[in-house]
Design an enzyme around this catalytic site. Structure first.
Site, PDB file in Angstrom:
ATOM      1  N   GLU A   1     -71.969  13.203  78.269  1.00 47.69           N
ATOM      2  CA  GLU A   1     -73.121  13.454  79.146  1.00 47.69           C
ATOM      3  C   GLU A   1     -72.822  14.405  80.292  1.00 47.69           C
ATOM      4  O   GLU A   1     -73.628  15.269  80.639  1.00 47.69           O
ATOM      5  CB  GLU A   1     -73.672  12.126  79.692  1.00 47.69           C
ATOM      6  CG  GLU A   1     -74.432  11.289  78.680  1.00 47.69           C
ATOM      7  CD  GLU A   1     -73.562  10.582  77.660  1.00 47.69           C
ATOM      8  OE1 GLU A   1     -72.323  10.595  77.824  1.00 47.69           O
ATOM      9  OE2 GLU A   1     -74.107  10.030  76.691  1.00 47.69           O
TER      10      GLU A   1
ATOM     11  N   ASP B   1     -81.809   5.737  78.650  1.00 45.26           N
ATOM     12  CA  ASP B   1     -81.600   7.183  78.743  1.00 45.26           C
ATOM     13  C   ASP B   1     -82.406   8.044  77.770  1.00 45.26           C
ATOM     14  O   ASP B   1     -83.257   8.839  78.159  1.00 45.26           O
ATOM     15  CB  ASP B   1     -80.094   7.506  78.636  1.00 45.26           C
ATOM     16  CG  ASP B   1     -79.385   6.775  77.492  1.00 45.26           C
ATOM     17  OD1 ASP B   1     -80.056   6.031  76.754  1.00 45.26           O
ATOM     18  OD2 ASP B   1     -78.157   6.952  77.335  1.00 45.26           O
TER      19      ASP B   1
ATOM     20  N   GLU C   1     -78.306   4.170  66.250  1.00 40.87           N
ATOM     21  CA  GLU C   1     -77.066   4.914  66.021  1.00 40.87           C
ATOM     22  C   GLU C   1     -77.110   5.653  64.690  1.00 40.87           C
ATOM     23  O   GLU C   1     -76.713   6.823  64.600  1.00 40.87           O
ATOM     24  CB  GLU C   1     -75.852   3.973  66.065  1.00 40.87           C
ATOM     25  CG  GLU C   1     -75.613   3.305  67.412  1.00 40.87           C
ATOM     26  CD  GLU C   1     -75.120   4.256  68.498  1.00 40.87           C
ATOM     27  OE1 GLU C   1     -74.964   5.446  68.229  1.00 40.87           O
ATOM     28  OE2 GLU C   1     -74.905   3.781  69.637  1.00 40.87           O
TER      29      GLU C   1
ATOM     30  N   GLU D   1     -67.252   3.891  83.093  1.00 40.46           N
ATOM     31  CA  GLU D   1     -68.520   3.484  82.460  1.00 40.46           C
ATOM     32  C   GLU D   1     -69.560   3.069  83.511  1.00 40.46           C
ATOM     33  O   GLU D   1     -70.733   3.371  83.383  1.00 40.46           O
ATOM     34  CB  GLU D   1     -68.249   2.355  81.459  1.00 40.46           C
ATOM     35  CG  GLU D   1     -69.419   1.982  80.576  1.00 40.46           C
ATOM     36  CD  GLU D   1     -69.812   3.053  79.553  1.00 40.46           C
ATOM     37  OE1 GLU D   1     -69.210   4.146  79.532  1.00 40.46           O
ATOM     38  OE2 GLU D   1     -70.752   2.804  78.772  1.00 40.46           O
TER      39      GLU D   1
HETATM   40  C1  DMJ Z   1     -74.106   9.423  72.040  1.00 41.94           C
HETATM   41  O1  DMJ Z   1     -74.118   8.757  70.841  1.00 41.94           O
HETATM   42  C2  DMJ Z   1     -75.437   9.972  72.404  1.00 41.94           C
HETATM   43  O2  DMJ Z   1     -75.292  10.986  73.340  1.00 41.94           O
HETATM   44  C3  DMJ Z   1     -76.373   8.923  72.920  1.00 41.94           C
HETATM   45  O3  DMJ Z   1     -77.588   9.460  73.328  1.00 41.94           O
HETATM   46  C4  DMJ Z   1     -75.754   8.182  74.058  1.00 41.94           C
HETATM   47  N1  DMJ Z   1     -74.464   7.673  73.728  1.00 41.94           N
HETATM   48  C5  DMJ Z   1     -73.513   8.533  73.073  1.00 41.94           C
HETATM   49  C6  DMJ Z   1     -72.622   9.291  74.008  1.00 41.94           C
HETATM   50  O4  DMJ Z   1     -72.256   8.694  75.144  1.00 41.94           O
END
Ligand code: DMJ
Length: 646
Positions: A481, A358, A213, A462
């Protein structure tokens, strides 16, 4: 014995219903899964559980029929053997024909005036959140949009990782938002915000944050803003200021150095998930991390290394990716989503495209696009192929043939067997990545599935259970997304359908998430109750992609400007200088599959990515294709039906 009676009872009930249907409408057993799906609902579930117990799940093309425990080997896309007559089939296509024009009518044009209006709406959305953050929350990390207050780390409850992984007591939202200000053309506020960051932010904090993060939201934003400030091409006009002395880069470097302890004392080279910014890895740290967390550091660390001329950052990030890659299954080529960093054992064998995995895939391709290391592309290609083989279900072609729409399911990394019947909201990024990879056809279909879910709930739950046609996990924290994929698909196709999707998203956010001082996390996508939280990615990604979708003339969309977005939506130019490294000690590739890596030059076919990854002006697309639906009405209707829209 009881369950057997239940199954028998349900079978009888189902047969009776089929008979009624057959007698009334003449619908035989080979017709639409839509009807089967609805009517055999509970039966599907029992059959699935039963089959999972026995481990007999197979990887056919028609996933909705599979869940019913049936085998429809002979689909339209499966060639019959020579000399054999396929059984007569009644097409589900017939069921939906006649109404197809309603889709064409709704989606096939989008007036310029509406585009301007939507761009204004996206801009206002951003400023409503941003201004209130600055007014009520800065210098705290986030805005609580309902109480109009700031939020920092949860110091009273250090184990509250939902908050503490992200909030480091470092003005997260301000930093994460920097480049969005430029995308919106607000140079003066960008400069003011940069100065505020320089004057007020320090990473010398007793905060334990997640490496991933901190990397994507803080480090990524700082280097993006630094590059845009100093970009000699001035894509956003003169945005630099005289006394700028690379402070953002120094801050980024300082943060990265504080993250480095995560890469020490790990047997595999896969980093610890969390560090304390002052003291390093906490003594009670767990030895487990998710694949995306450990394997999505290369873009930011690689750029930083190249900007400061120190290979350390790229080296540790690359070592982590290689270590994960080596742990993939020999059978399927897939990785799991949680791994032990000391033993290299998979803690979770689930392989999917959403949570925990992801951005691992995303960064293999994006690292390659940025740095031109062939190793990254080979890994990506191989992962993509495994995904197509083992996770993808449904008909072969998105826009042709019969069978279920393509869908990517969560599977066991070793056997490829389906593990559950949900897809998550994070997976909605994947169509965007498919666009980047030139697989627009598959991107269109997967995106359409998510859009149908969005239409049903006015948000993405979610987790959505495609078997139960209902959410499994109900919250929606304003994730980007869905809009990210919508934007990239619009750039690739210029089809007005995607502008309509964007408009729907904007309108539902206004209706369902707007509160006194910003936009709030939906606690429950059905009853629309809210939580007092606005994550920083709402401003840095969701609003940015919404604005860009409607802003045709944005500097990012000029054909001479080529950019890529990090996983947090930060803008980074595709620049020759990132393909030149001053070192050659990235370490040998121990994995045989990758040992062909020699050159750091982009191969000839990179143009493919550049064209789709950046702002392609798609005027070359013929008119008739541009205004036809990206997915035929009949298939859109099929998907809408399947997620319970009618
Ligand atoms: C964001 O912090 C980024 O896009 C990450 O890759 C996935 N999670 C969140 C958004 O959902």
């Amino acid at each position: 014995m009881q369950w057997r009676s239940l199954v028998v009872g349900l079978v009888v009930l189902r047969l009776s219903l089929s008979c009624v249907l057959w007698l009334t409408f003449g619908l035989g057993p080979g017709v639409s899964f839509g009807f089967n799906f609805h009517l055999g609902f509970n039966l599907h579930k029992l059959d699935l559980l039963f089959r999972e117990d026995k481990g007999t799940e197979s990887k056919g093309k028609t996933w909705s029929q599979q869940i019913q425990g049936k085998r429809y080997e002979q689909t339209a896309s499966t060639c019959p053997q020579v000399g054999q007559q396929p059984p007569p089939q009644r097409s589900y296509l017939g069921l939906f024909q006649g109404n197809q024009d309603e889709y064409a009518r709704r989606y096939s044009s989008f007036p310029d005036s509406l585009k301007t209006k939507m761009r204004g709406m996206a801009r206002d959305m951003f400023y409503f959140g941003y201004d209130n953050y600055m007014k009520y929350a800065f210098p705290k990390d986030e805005l609580n949009p309902i109480d109009c207050e700031g939020r920092g780390p949860d110091v009273l409850n250090p184990s509250n990782i939902n908050i503490n992984d992200v909030l480091g007591n470092y003005s997260l939202t301000l930093i994460d938002t920097l480049d969005t200000l430029l995308v919106l053309g607000n140079v003066s506020e960008f400069q003011r915000a940069v100065r505020l960051v320089i004057d007020t932010v320090s990473f010398d904090k007793d905060s334990t944050v997640q490496v991933f993060e901190a990397n994507i939201r803080i480090l990524g934003s700082l280097i993006s803003a630094h590059i845009l400030l100093t970009d000699p091409k001035h894509p956003f006009g003169e945005v630099g200021f005289e006394d700028y002395d690379n402070e953002l880069l120094h801050l980024a470097h300082d943060l990265a150095v504080r993250l480095l302890p995560a890469f020490e004392n790990t047997n595999t080279g896969i980093p610890y998930p969390r560090v304390n910014l002052k003291t390093g890895v906490p003594p009670d740290s767990i030895n487990e991390t998710c694949t995306a967390g450990a394997g999505s550091l290369l873009v930011e660390f690689g750029i930083l290394s190249r900007l400061v001329g120190d290979s350390t950052f790229e080296w540790v990030a690359r070592r982590a990716v290689r270590a994960l890659w080596k742990l993939r299954s020999n059978e399927t080529g897939l990785l799991g989503n949680v791994v032990n960093i000391q033993t290299g054992q998979w803690v979770s064998k689930q392989s999917g495209l959403g949570a925990g995995m992801d951005s691992f895939y995303e960064y293999l391709l994006k690292s390659y696009i940025l740095f031109g290391e062939k190793e990254d592309y080979r890994m990506f290609q191989s992962a993509y192929e495994s995904i197509q083989i083992h996770m993808r279900r449904g008909r072969e072609s998105c826009n042709e043939g019969e069978g279920d729409p393509p869908l990517y399911v969560n599977v066991n990394m070793f056997s490829g067997e389906i593990m559950n019947t949900w897809i998550d909201s994070l997976q909605a990024f994947f169509p965007g990545l498919q666009v980047l990879n030139g697989d627009v056809d598959n991107a269109i279909c997967l995106h359409a599935f998510y859009y149908a879910i969005w239409k049903r709930f006015g948000a993405l739950p979610e987790r959505y259970n495609w078997q139960l046609q209902a959410p499994d996990v109900l919250f929606y924290p304003l994730r980007p997304e869905m809009v990210e994929s919508t934007y990239l698909l619009y750039q690739a196709t210029k089809n007005p359908f995607y502008l309509h999707v964007g408009m729907d998203i904007l309108q539902s956010l206004e209706t369902n998430a707007k509160v006194r001082c910003g936009y709030a996390t939906l606690h429950h996508v059905v009853d629309k109750s809210k939580e007092d939280r606005m994550e920083s990615f709402f401003l840095s990604e969701t609003c940015k992609y919404l604005y860009l979708l409607f802003d045709e003339d944005n500097p990012l969309h000029r054909s001479d400007n080529k950019y890529i977005f990090t996983t947090e939506g930060h803008v980074v130019p595709i620049d020759k200088r990132f393909r030149e490294r001053q070192w050659s000690d990235l370490g040998p590739c121990e994995d045989g599959a990758l040992s062909q890596t020699q050159s750091n030059h982009w191969p000839e076919d990179l143009t493919k990515f550049i064209h789709v990854s950046v702002s392609l002006q798609c005027n070359r697309i013929p008119e008739e294709q541009r205004y036809a639906l990206p997915l035929k009405s009949v298939y859109m209707r099929q998907i809408d039906h399947m997620v319970g829209l009618f």
